[in-house]
Scaffold this motif. Structure first.
Motif, PDB file in Angstrom:
ATOM      1  N   ARG A  98       0.934  -1.176  -0.175  1.00 45.59           N
ATOM      2  CA  ARG A  98       0.101  -0.061  -0.021  1.00 45.59           C
ATOM      3  C   ARG A  98       0.902   1.308  -0.076  1.00 45.59           C
ATOM      4  N   ASP A 102       1.127   4.145  -2.888  1.00 44.62           N
ATOM      5  CA  ASP A 102       0.579   5.401  -2.704  1.00 44.62           C
ATOM      6  C   ASP A 102       1.770   6.296  -3.378  1.00 44.62           C
ATOM      7  N   LYS A 103       3.218   5.821  -2.857  1.00 47.38           N
ATOM      8  CA  LYS A 103       4.182   6.581  -3.694  1.00 47.38           C
ATOM      9  C   LYS A 103       4.237   6.559  -5.171  1.00 47.38           C
ATOM     10  N   ASP A 105       1.671   6.001  -6.967  1.00 52.04           N
ATOM     11  CA  ASP A 105       0.505   6.536  -7.797  1.00 52.04           C
ATOM     12  C   ASP A 105       0.804   8.301  -7.746  1.00 52.04           C
ATOM     13  N   ARG A 106       1.412   8.967  -6.467  1.00 50.23           N
ATOM     14  CA  ARG A 106       1.801  10.391  -6.576  1.00 50.23           C
ATOM     15  C   ARG A 106       2.396  10.615  -7.926  1.00 50.23           C
TER      16      ARG A 106
END
Length: 151
Positions: A98, A102-103, A105-106
């Motif tokens: 996760r 998150d990283k 996807d940013r």
């Protein structure tokens, strides 16, 4: 047909540029574009089988097997037997998965935003419509007319 008239070459060039940019972007999270795609799909639908994940990511089941093995080896996903179908393994993100998603996807979203800013909302809708027509033409034996009708 001369190269300058081949739309497929333009589409492929832009797709390669997009994938190269995304590959560089998601590498900061320690993943590849195919791994990012798998993590992204799993975040949306936890517990997917490898076969379903391959379909969602538009890759072969064999390619997804390699992706999942690498993700599992790096502790980004866990695979457990399905409660009723013991031959099916469910795949879920780990906490590390996760965080990596998150990283990544940013970074990927930053590219998507740059693309979106290059067009108005109307142009984005038109582009989507034109790409859908390209897709339809590729799958069809019939000629697609400029107005979208089939001859």
């Amino acid at each position: 047909m001369p190269a300058r008239e081949r739309l497929g070459l333009d589409i492929k060039r832009v797709e390669q540029e997009l994938m190269a940019a995304k590959n560089t972007a998601v590498r900061t999270a320690g993943v590849t574009v195919p791994q990012y795609a798998a993590l992204f799909a799993l975040a949306d639908t936890p517990g997917m089988s490898a076969a379903a994940l391959a379909r969602a990511c538009l890759v072969t089941p064999q390619a997804m097997t390699v992706v999942l093995r690498n993700l599992q080896d790096h502790g980004l996903v866990e695979r457990t037997p399905h409660p009723w179908h013991r031959n099916v393994l469910e795949t879920r993100l780990t906490e590390a998965g996760r965080l990596a998603l998150d990283k990544a996807d940013r970074e990927a979203v930053a590219i998507e935003r740059r693309i979106a800013r290059a067009f108005t909302a109307e142009e984005r809708a038109t582009l989507r419509s034109l790409l859908a027509r390209c897709s339809q033409a590729i799958r069809s034996d019939d000629a697609i007319q400029p107005n979208g009708s089939v001859s």
